[in-house]
Design an enzyme around this catalytic site. Structure first.
Site, PDB file in Angstrom:
ATOM      1  N   ASN A   9      22.372  40.292 -25.712  1.00  0.00           N
ATOM      2  CA  ASN A   9      23.334  40.161 -24.475  1.00  0.00           C
ATOM      3  C   ASN A   9      23.340  38.804 -24.009  1.00  0.00           C
ATOM      4  O   ASN A   9      22.469  38.465 -23.308  1.00  0.00           O
ATOM      5  CB  ASN A   9      23.073  41.224 -23.538  1.00  0.00           C
ATOM      6  CG  ASN A   9      24.005  40.934 -22.129  1.00  0.00           C
ATOM      7  OD1 ASN A   9      24.887  40.113 -22.299  1.00  0.00           O
ATOM      8  ND2 ASN A   9      23.777  41.624 -21.149  1.00  0.00           N
ATOM      9  N   LYS A  11      25.238  37.202 -22.124  1.00  0.00           N
ATOM     10  CA  LYS A  11      25.642  37.044 -20.781  1.00  0.00           C
ATOM     11  C   LYS A  11      26.676  35.710 -20.767  1.00  0.00           C
ATOM     12  O   LYS A  11      27.309  35.527 -21.582  1.00  0.00           O
ATOM     13  CB  LYS A  11      24.508  36.897 -19.674  1.00  0.00           C
ATOM     14  CG  LYS A  11      23.668  37.964 -19.816  1.00  0.00           C
ATOM     15  CD  LYS A  11      22.709  38.228 -18.690  1.00  0.00           C
ATOM     16  CE  LYS A  11      21.692  39.292 -19.275  1.00  0.00           C
ATOM     17  NZ  LYS A  11      20.906  39.592 -17.905  1.00  0.00           N
ATOM     18  N   HIS A  95      26.900  47.616 -17.506  1.00  0.00           N
ATOM     19  CA  HIS A  95      25.554  46.684 -17.201  1.00  0.00           C
ATOM     20  C   HIS A  95      25.321  46.909 -15.808  1.00  0.00           C
ATOM     21  O   HIS A  95      26.542  46.558 -15.056  1.00  0.00           O
ATOM     22  CB  HIS A  95      25.946  45.195 -17.727  1.00  0.00           C
ATOM     23  CG  HIS A  95      24.649  44.520 -18.017  1.00  0.00           C
ATOM     24  ND1 HIS A  95      24.097  43.788 -16.975  1.00  0.00           N
ATOM     25  CD2 HIS A  95      23.778  44.350 -19.130  1.00  0.00           C
ATOM     26  CE1 HIS A  95      23.032  43.227 -17.377  1.00  0.00           C
ATOM     27  NE2 HIS A  95      22.591  43.324 -18.432  1.00  0.00           N
ATOM     28  N   GLU A  97      24.734  44.228 -13.955  1.00  0.00           N
ATOM     29  CA  GLU A  97      25.376  43.085 -13.113  1.00  0.00           C
ATOM     30  C   GLU A  97      26.734  43.433 -12.886  1.00  0.00           C
ATOM     31  O   GLU A  97      27.334  43.022 -12.023  1.00  0.00           O
ATOM     32  CB  GLU A  97      25.109  41.875 -14.001  1.00  0.00           C
ATOM     33  CG  GLU A  97      23.619  41.222 -14.030  1.00  0.00           C
ATOM     34  CD  GLU A  97      23.152  40.782 -15.063  1.00  0.00           C
ATOM     35  OE1 GLU A  97      24.141  40.178 -16.026  1.00  0.00           O
ATOM     36  OE2 GLU A  97      22.024  40.427 -15.353  1.00  0.00           O
ATOM     37  N   GLU A 167      18.037  50.406 -18.601  1.00  0.00           N
ATOM     38  CA  GLU A 167      17.714  49.172 -18.391  1.00  0.00           C
ATOM     39  C   GLU A 167      17.206  49.111 -16.791  1.00  0.00           C
ATOM     40  O   GLU A 167      18.327  49.275 -16.148  1.00  0.00           O
ATOM     41  CB  GLU A 167      18.905  48.088 -18.647  1.00  0.00           C
ATOM     42  CG  GLU A 167      19.427  47.902 -19.960  1.00  0.00           C
ATOM     43  CD  GLU A 167      20.041  46.577 -20.018  1.00  0.00           C
ATOM     44  OE1 GLU A 167      19.575  45.904 -20.830  1.00  0.00           O
ATOM     45  OE2 GLU A 167      20.880  46.317 -19.370  1.00  0.00           O
ATOM     46  N   GLY A 173      16.061  40.236 -16.357  1.00  0.00           N
ATOM     47  CA  GLY A 173      15.967  38.916 -15.983  1.00  0.00           C
ATOM     48  C   GLY A 173      14.874  38.537 -15.062  1.00  0.00           C
ATOM     49  O   GLY A 173      14.904  37.374 -14.383  1.00  0.00           O
ATOM     50  N   SER A 209      13.794  42.383 -19.833  1.00  0.00           N
ATOM     51  CA  SER A 209      12.684  41.453 -19.838  1.00  0.00           C
ATOM     52  C   SER A 209      11.654  41.924 -21.426  1.00  0.00           C
ATOM     53  O   SER A 209      10.614  41.554 -21.476  1.00  0.00           O
ATOM     54  CB  SER A 209      11.709  41.269 -18.783  1.00  0.00           C
ATOM     55  OG  SER A 209      12.575  40.795 -17.811  1.00  0.00           O
TER      56      SER A 209
HETATM   57  C1  PEP Z   1      20.287  42.526 -19.700  1.00  0.00           C
HETATM   58  O1  PEP Z   1      20.832  41.652 -19.186  1.00  0.00           O
HETATM   59  O2  PEP Z   1      20.653  43.356 -20.635  1.00  0.00           O
HETATM   60  C2  PEP Z   1      18.670  42.243 -20.183  1.00  0.00           C
HETATM   61  C3  PEP Z   1      18.134  43.096 -20.839  1.00  0.00           C
HETATM   62  O3  PEP Z   1      18.238  41.095 -19.653  1.00  0.00           O
HETATM   63  P1  PEP Z   1      16.787  40.397 -19.841  1.00  0.00           P
HETATM   64  O4  PEP Z   1      16.351  40.820 -21.222  1.00  0.00           O
HETATM   65  O5  PEP Z   1      16.897  38.911 -19.687  1.00  0.00           O
HETATM   66  O6  PEP Z   1      16.010  41.243 -18.724  1.00  0.00           O
END
Ligand code: PEP
Length: 250
Positions: A9, A11, A95, A97, A167, A173, A209
């Site tokens: 992803n 972003k 997601h 976000e 998630e 993040g 992460s």
């Molecule tokens: C995401 O935004 O889907 C995600 C898993 O981000 P990160 O790996 O940076 O935590």
């Protein structure tokens, strides 16, 4: 054995040149990854250049959202047909976000999920709890509510041919990762829920992460079928190392 999927992803990151360079670097080092499905999800405007850079590769293209409607006066939205025309196979929906920064409700996410299916795209439905919800012991209640919105809108075989990404919001993040055991517990809960609604074979990805240092332990868990990768997907070596960890666990 479920074939793993690792999806990046990206972003709101990167220029056209960055997208070309990142895809070229990933393509250059795909050996040993035959047993893994790999996808990248750039921003909407980078989809055409990414599709070009991916031509004749096994790496699939995905988008980061899809409009719940098919066409018309929906300023700022992108339809499933448009994504298909760009060469997308996958689309991320729900997601965290989108849910937290742009107010997307469970119901809107469910409609976007259905639009993806209507257009022959594979939805990657993101679910997960905040830290406060986890601390209050509400993880399963929250995840069930997010899944139930899709199940009630999309009917008895709602999850057929879909992908779910667990998630935990507190891990996205932040550098904090769920332990393999914490993740497995929620993945098993999701597996049970979706299996009863047409989703016996769905792939359940972990996101939050995930990086080369923790990927193998997470991907070794029984119900973790791959990863949705944010930050680490912007670096070809890190992304490929996660894909290799998935190949080893397959
Ligand atoms: C995401 O935004 O889907 C995600 C898993 O981000 P990160 O790996 O940076 O935590």
């Amino acid at each position: 054995m479920t074939r793993p999927l690792v999806a990046g992803n990206w972003k709101m990151n990167g220029s056209r040149a960055d997208a070309q360079a990142l895809i070229a670097a990933i393509r250059a080092d795909m050996q040993g990854l035959d047993a893994v499905d790999v996808a990248v999800c750039p921003s909407f405007v980078l989809l055409p250049v990414a599709a070009q850079a991916l031509a004749s590769s096994t790496i699939a293209l995905g988008a980061q959202n899809v409009c719940d409607e098919d066409e018309g006066a929906y300023t700022g939205e992108v339809s499933g047909a448009m994504l298909r025309e760009c060469g997308c196979r996958y689309v991320i929906v729900g997601h965290s976000e989108r849910r937290s920064l742009y107010g997307e409700s469970d119901e809107l996410v469910a409609r976007r999920f259905m639009a993806a299916k209507r257009h022959g795209l594979v939805p990657i439905l993101c679910v997960g709890e905040t830290l406060e919800q986890r601390d209050r012991g509400e993880t399963e209640t929250v995840v069930e509510r997010q899944l139930a919105a899709v199940a009630s809108a999309a009917g008895s075989d709602a999850f057929e041919a879909a992908v779910i990404a667990y998630e935990p919001v507190w891990a996205i993040g932040t550098g904090k990762t769920a332990t393999p055991e914490q993740a497995q517990q929620v993945h098993a809960f999701i597996r049970d829920y979706v299996s009863r609604r047409g989703g016996e074979g769905v792939r359940i990805l972990y996101g939050g992460s995930m990086k080369p240092a923790n990927a193998a332990d997470l991907l070794a868990m029984k119900d973790i079928d791959g990863g949705l990768i944010g930050g680490a997907s912007l670096d070809a070596d890190s992304f490929l190392a996660i894909c290799r960890a998935a190949a080893q666990g397959a």
